[in-house]
Design a protein around this motif. Structure first.
Motif, mmCIF file in Angstrom:
data_model
loop_
_atom_site.group_PDB
_atom_site.id
_atom_site.type_symbol
_atom_site.label_atom_id
_atom_site.label_comp_id
_atom_site.label_asym_id
_atom_site.label_seq_id
_atom_site.Cartn_x
_atom_site.Cartn_y
_atom_site.Cartn_z
ATOM 1 N N ILE A 188 0.845 -1.198 0.000
ATOM 2 C CA ILE A 188 0.000 0.000 0.000
ATOM 3 C C ILE A 188 0.876 1.242 0.000
ATOM 4 O O ILE A 188 0.651 2.190 -0.762
ATOM 5 N N GLY A 189 1.911 1.231 0.851
ATOM 6 C CA GLY A 189 2.806 2.382 0.918
ATOM 7 C C GLY A 189 3.466 2.644 -0.415
ATOM 8 O O GLY A 189 3.526 3.792 -0.869
ATOM 9 N N ALA A 190 3.946 1.583 -1.079
ATOM 10 C CA ALA A 190 4.641 1.766 -2.357
ATOM 11 C C ALA A 190 3.704 2.344 -3.406
ATOM 12 O O ALA A 190 4.040 3.314 -4.092
ATOM 13 N N VAL A 191 2.500 1.761 -3.539
ATOM 14 C CA VAL A 191 1.579 2.230 -4.587
ATOM 15 C C VAL A 191 1.118 3.656 -4.301
ATOM 16 O O VAL A 191 1.067 4.508 -5.192
ATOM 17 N N LEU A 192 0.818 3.926 -3.025
ATOM 18 C CA LEU A 192 0.377 5.278 -2.665
ATOM 19 C C LEU A 192 1.509 6.279 -2.888
ATOM 20 O O LEU A 192 1.283 7.401 -3.350
ATOM 21 N N LEU A 251 4.735 15.973 6.340
ATOM 22 C CA LEU A 251 3.955 16.480 7.465
ATOM 23 C C LEU A 251 2.473 16.311 7.141
ATOM 24 O O LEU A 251 2.060 16.594 6.019
ATOM 25 N N PRO A 252 1.666 15.836 8.095
ATOM 26 C CA PRO A 252 0.232 15.764 7.833
ATOM 27 C C PRO A 252 -0.336 17.171 7.711
ATOM 28 O O PRO A 252 0.231 18.092 8.302
ATOM 29 N N PRO A 253 -1.427 17.418 6.989
ATOM 30 C CA PRO A 253 -2.270 16.444 6.282
ATOM 31 C C PRO A 253 -1.884 16.269 4.829
ATOM 32 O O PRO A 253 -2.715 15.806 4.056
ATOM 33 N N MET A 254 -0.651 16.640 4.433
ATOM 34 C CA MET A 254 -0.299 16.509 3.024
ATOM 35 C C MET A 254 -0.108 15.040 2.660
ATOM 36 O O MET A 254 0.139 14.185 3.515
ATOM 37 N N ALA A 255 -0.193 14.764 1.346
ATOM 38 C CA ALA A 255 -0.213 13.384 0.863
ATOM 39 C C ALA A 255 1.037 12.601 1.268
ATOM 40 O O ALA A 255 0.951 11.425 1.614
ATOM 41 N N GLY A 256 2.207 13.281 1.231
ATOM 42 C CA GLY A 256 3.456 12.570 1.480
ATOM 43 C C GLY A 256 3.511 11.893 2.833
ATOM 44 O O GLY A 256 4.169 10.867 3.006
ATOM 45 N N PHE A 257 2.798 12.455 3.819
ATOM 46 C CA PHE A 257 2.803 11.864 5.153
ATOM 47 C C PHE A 257 2.241 10.455 5.139
ATOM 48 O O PHE A 257 2.782 9.551 5.774
ATOM 49 N N PHE A 258 1.140 10.261 4.394
ATOM 50 C CA PHE A 258 0.405 9.006 4.533
ATOM 51 C C PHE A 258 1.145 7.831 3.917
ATOM 52 O O PHE A 258 1.156 6.743 4.497
ATOM 53 N N SER A 259 1.804 8.051 2.746
ATOM 54 C CA SER A 259 2.527 6.913 2.167
ATOM 55 C C SER A 259 3.690 6.523 3.071
ATOM 56 O O SER A 259 3.963 5.343 3.278
ATOM 57 N N LYS A 260 4.368 7.549 3.651
ATOM 58 C CA LYS A 260 5.456 7.220 4.572
ATOM 59 C C LYS A 260 4.918 6.507 5.807
ATOM 60 O O LYS A 260 5.561 5.624 6.366
ATOM 61 N N LEU A 272 4.492 2.916 5.067
ATOM 62 C CA LEU A 272 5.804 2.253 5.023
ATOM 63 C C LEU A 272 6.336 2.045 6.436
ATOM 64 O O LEU A 272 6.895 0.986 6.756
ATOM 65 N N LEU A 273 6.123 3.056 7.302
ATOM 66 C CA LEU A 273 6.556 2.919 8.699
ATOM 67 C C LEU A 273 5.823 1.769 9.367
ATOM 68 O O LEU A 273 6.434 0.950 10.066
ATOM 69 N N LEU A 274 4.493 1.687 9.145
ATOM 70 C CA LEU A 274 3.711 0.596 9.735
ATOM 71 C C LEU A 274 4.248 -0.747 9.256
ATOM 72 O O LEU A 274 4.391 -1.684 10.047
ATOM 73 N N LEU A 293 -5.309 14.391 -2.060
ATOM 74 C CA LEU A 293 -4.777 13.029 -1.901
ATOM 75 C C LEU A 293 -4.552 12.724 -0.428
ATOM 76 O O LEU A 293 -4.772 11.600 0.028
ATOM 77 N N GLY A 294 -4.108 13.734 0.324
ATOM 78 C CA GLY A 294 -3.879 13.530 1.748
ATOM 79 C C GLY A 294 -5.167 13.226 2.484
ATOM 80 O O GLY A 294 -5.273 12.242 3.208
ATOM 81 N N PHE A 295 -6.183 14.077 2.261
ATOM 82 C CA PHE A 295 -7.447 13.867 2.977
ATOM 83 C C PHE A 295 -8.171 12.632 2.471
ATOM 84 O O PHE A 295 -8.909 11.993 3.217
ATOM 85 N N GLY A 296 -7.976 12.306 1.173
ATOM 86 C CA GLY A 296 -8.707 11.173 0.607
ATOM 87 C C GLY A 296 -7.990 9.857 0.731
ATOM 88 O O GLY A 296 -8.430 8.873 0.160
ATOM 89 N N ASN A 297 -6.869 9.813 1.487
ATOM 90 C CA ASN A 297 -6.046 8.602 1.432
ATOM 91 C C ASN A 297 -6.769 7.364 1.949
ATOM 92 O O ASN A 297 -6.602 6.280 1.411
ATOM 93 N N VAL A 298 -7.634 7.517 2.994
ATOM 94 C CA VAL A 298 -8.336 6.350 3.528
ATOM 95 C C VAL A 298 -9.245 5.765 2.462
ATOM 96 O O VAL A 298 -9.301 4.549 2.234
ATOM 97 N N PHE A 299 -9.935 6.696 1.750
ATOM 98 C CA PHE A 299 -10.832 6.257 0.683
ATOM 99 C C PHE A 299 -10.056 5.539 -0.415
ATOM 100 O O PHE A 299 -10.437 4.449 -0.850
ATOM 101 N N ILE A 300 -8.927 6.139 -0.847
ATOM 102 C CA ILE A 300 -8.137 5.544 -1.933
ATOM 103 C C ILE A 300 -7.645 4.161 -1.528
ATOM 104 O O ILE A 300 -7.770 3.186 -2.276
ATOM 105 N N VAL A 301 -7.117 4.063 -0.290
ATOM 106 C CA VAL A 301 -6.538 2.789 0.134
ATOM 107 C C VAL A 301 -7.618 1.725 0.261
ATOM 108 O O VAL A 301 -7.479 0.605 -0.237
ATOM 109 N N SER A 302 -8.753 2.065 0.914
ATOM 110 C CA SER A 302 -9.737 1.011 1.174
ATOM 111 C C SER A 302 -10.503 0.647 -0.085
ATOM 112 O O SER A 302 -10.832 -0.511 -0.310
#
Lengths: 123, 493
Positions: free
Chosen positions: B333-337, B393-402, B405-407, B474-483
């Protein structure tokens, strides 16, 4: 061990050719020689594909009326040949783009030697 | 009706439009520009529709020319490929929309037609790599995109041609290595169709010849995606090429090779043998981790913004490689996002450098000063947003993919990776704050107002702004995109 070289001599020559090409691409300082290396490299790959299609005693893959229909083994594999037609086209296009880039480089630096161009560029 | 032919449409659309270019240029000077960005927008729409359709109703398989696979060439649209098609269309649409003035300036007004034709061929190659289900076809599209890419990157200055030639040599080695690997697979399995090869390799396992094939394919794709020790071509090319070309190739070119790696590594080659016998994933993971740190450190050392961004690309590709190498759902998920996030971030940042060049500001970091935030407020704001996203840094998109990857690294218990990801965020902060400090914290010298030359054209600031704002989306929509989209793509681990 002797059997190995006899069985695979064509493949070994092919990979030797591959290393010659790779050497030219990576270590020659003249850009046109790099392109020549690239051509050798691509020719080696084409030979490699054709080698995989070869069969001892196989004939051309055009239907032969004297052979029975169920003897597919008597023909060599035409697929790698078809693939390599595409690869040859790709190779020609690559050489074309490379030479046209080199014409611009030569026009600007007056040389195709990597060392001279680097001297020129760092001035 | 359209659904049936969906896999072939993006490729054919781009190829057809590229052929139309000479005619379009005869009819109107701005027409090649308009056609190419509208075409990209259409591809983005196709990708979005396909993503929606295939994630609910399963993949679409398309036999090209009605030759049934495995003999004929097969195109496949599944959620992963549609996701990439959407990314290619959306990012390139805004880059091409932005490009009109800079192409005329960098490549000459008489060359715009050829430039847009090459750009469309480049995109046709990208969407072909993403859409194909055939190993040799992938090689052909790899070369189409590469050849068009050399032309697009090599126009402009002689320096650009020189670095483009060097890239051509390295790129040809990469593509040829991939071809040798395919040849070995063909000799061993007798098939080129990805699904067919998968089935055969699953039955037979890896022999010495197929192991060699795996190595050749991975090294070839590694060169194409600029994985850490194979990345030396990248900084020169991105720095010397015209700004628009960099903005077009940098976000997409390496990502498409990463897509090929994801697809072939997880789906075509036998996963068990790759993970346990060859330890391919561990190797890629280690190279990615080294690449993250090395790229970030090199980026700090640069004074040219374009060069700094190029080195940061090497680092960001490291993140994708780490996600690939983790081989867990979170890593995937981290890689694709991160692929889409980084594509949008890098496109935005390179458009900012294009804006700077257009206004005659240099691309040297030392030359930046606070007066820019008054002269080009939108550009500076976009740079700040993309930089914050790159840092993560949240809420920008880059935070969520990292975060994913951290998880993933945490789940694997590899603490070194956790440290690498966190430290690299700090390093990112160092090199981006260096620029942000000059833009926002310095004192505005307030030179004479009348000296302000031509304003930035509206399309330029508009497309930069759209890309920057979509980072927020992309940052705010990341949960939607991933799920909704990425979870159905997950291969069985």
């Amino acid at each position: 061990m002797n059997g190995f070289f006899e069985d695979y001599s064509a493949y070994i020559m092919c990979f030797l050719l591959l290393t010659v090409g790779l050497y030219g691409m990576l270590l020659k300082r003249n850009y046109v020689k790099k392109v020549i290396g690239m051509t050798i490299f691509q020719a080696a790959i084409i030979l490699f594909f054709i080698l995989t299609a070869y069969k001892e005693g196989g004939t051309v893959p055009v239907k032969d009326p004297t052979l029975p229909l169920d003897q597919a083994d008597a023909y060599i594999n035409p697929l790698p040949h078809a693939l390599m037609l595409t690869a040859i086209v790709v190779g020609v296009a690559t050489v074309g783009v490379a030479l046209s880039l080199l014409i611009r480089v030569y026009g600007a630096y007056g040389s195709l030697d990597e060392d001279k161009i680097q001297q020129e560029a760092s001035k | 009706m359209i659904g049936e032919h969906l896999p072939a449409l993006p490729i054919l659309l781009y190829l057809f439009l590229a052929l139309l270019m000479p005619l379009a240029a005869k009819l109107g000077r701005g027409l090649p520009w308009a056609i190419s960005w509208l075409g990209s927008l259409a591809v983005a729409a196709l990708g979005a529709w396909g993503l929606w359709h295939t994630s609910t109703e399963g993949p679409i398989r398309y036999a090209m020319g009605s030759w049934a696979p495995p003999v004929g060439i097969e195109l496949v649209a599944d959620p992963l490929s549609c996701f990439f098609t959407f990314a290619i269309g959306a990012v390139s649409a805004f880059v091409l929309l932005h490009s009109r003035e800079s192409v005329e300036r960098d490549c000459g007004a008489s060359n715009t037609m050829t430039y847009y034709a090459s750009a469309l061929l480049l995109l046709a190659g990208f969407s072909g790599i993403v859409g194909t289900g055939d190993l040799f076809n992938l090689y052909v599209f790899l070369e189409i995109s590469a050849l068009a890419g050399y032309a697009v990157l090599g126009c402009g200055s002689a320096k650009a041609s020189l670095s483009s030639f060097r890239y051509l040599i390295i790129g040809t080695i990469g593509a040829s290595f991939y071809l040798i690997g395919v040849g070995l697979l063909l000799a061993k399995t007798g098939s080129l169709n990805m699904a067919d090869v998968t089935a055969i390799l699953h039955l037979e396992g890896l022999s010495p010849a197929t192991t060699l094939a795996v190595v050749f394919i991975l090294v070839g794709l590694g060169i194409k995606m600029a994985l850490m020790p194979l990345h030396y071509w990248l900084p020169d090319v991105y720095t010397n090429a015209p700004a628009t070309s960099t903005a077009l190739v940098a976000p997409l070119g390496t990502k498409v090779a990463a897509y090929a790696l994801l697809r072939i590594g997880y789906e075509v080659l036998p996963y068990e043998a790759l993970a346990l016998d060859l330890r391919v994933f561990d190797v890629v993971l280690a190279l990615g981790a080294v690449g993250i740190i090395w790229g970030s450190v090199m980026a700090i050392a640069q004074d040219n913004i374009k060069r700094m961004l190029a080195y940061s690309s090497v680092a960001q590709i490291g993140y994708i490689a780490v996600g690939f190498g983790l081989a867990t759902p979170y890593g995937y998920i981290g890689a694709v996002l991160h692929v889409i996030n980084h594509a949008v971030m890098k496109a935005c940042l390179f458009l900012v450098t294009a804006n700077l060049e257009h206004r005659g500001e240099g691309v040297s970091i030392k030359g930046l000063n606070a007066s820019l935030r008054r002269k080009m407020p939108v550009t500076c704001a976009c740079f700040a947003m993309a930089a914050i996203s790159m840092i993560g840094l949240p809420p920008m998109a880059g935070f969520f993919s990292k975060w994913y990857l951290l998880l993933g690294s945490y789940e694997q218990g590899s603490w070194i990776l956790v440290v690498v990801i966190v430290v690299s965020s700090l390093l990112n902060a160092v090199y981006f704050f260096r620029v942000l400090e000059r833009l926002y914290l310095g004192k505005d010298e307030g030179e004479a107002e009348g000296a302000s030359p031509s304003r930035l054209p509206t399309v330029m600031s508009f497309s930069t702004l759209v890309l920057a704002l979509s980072l927020l989306a992309l940052g705010f929509g990341n949960v939607f995109i991933v799920s909704k989209f990425i979870s159905p793509m997950l291969p069985g681990f």
